[in-house]
Design a protein around this motif. Sequence first.
Motif: not given
Length: 193
Positions: A61-69, A115-123
């Motif tokens: 799920v986190l991977g999917e959310l990261t792709e969406v982001a 998680g790190d990838r998602l945080i990187g996208i947000i940053l």
Amino acid sequence: MARAPLSPDAVVDLALRIVDEEGPDALTLSAVAGRAGVATPSLYKHVRNLAELRVLVSGRVLGELTEVASEAVLGRSGDEALRALMDGWRSYAARHPHRYSALIQSPRPETAEAGDRLIGIILAALRAYGLEGSAAIHAVRCLRAAMHGFAVLEAAGAFQLGEDLDESHALLAHMVVSGLRTLPRTARPGPDA
């Protein structure tokens, strides 16, 4: 009919179907085994236990959310990127409310990369606001809290007043963007610095 061979990914696929259809509380090893057409002990070749399966589901799920982001912010910057990120997050949670609620919010070693990838996208989305160091981390936390809070409340049907939810979400995005423009660019030293 021959059944498809099991693998950790296939077990997660079956688990996600259960979560999507019945919610995260319905996820059990016996439910997954039933879907797979095998005895529950057969799953232990692919996952150690239910706790590990829940972490694997959360990782997916986190991977999917990261792709969406990532897709949301691609080619955008500043206010446009941030609004697109918030819209994408909300859209994912609305399309997959049970999956979103199955997401384990605390960091796990098994989900650290996503998680790190998602945080990187947000940053990266916040970079246009000139935030650095501690100020950027605080902004990530606040943005995540706003996105997650709205998504959870909307999925739970908690917004019962008659006003349009799209307007409420647009106002939230406006408040976040406006607030980010007023932040100091770097963290101020504390009294012990």
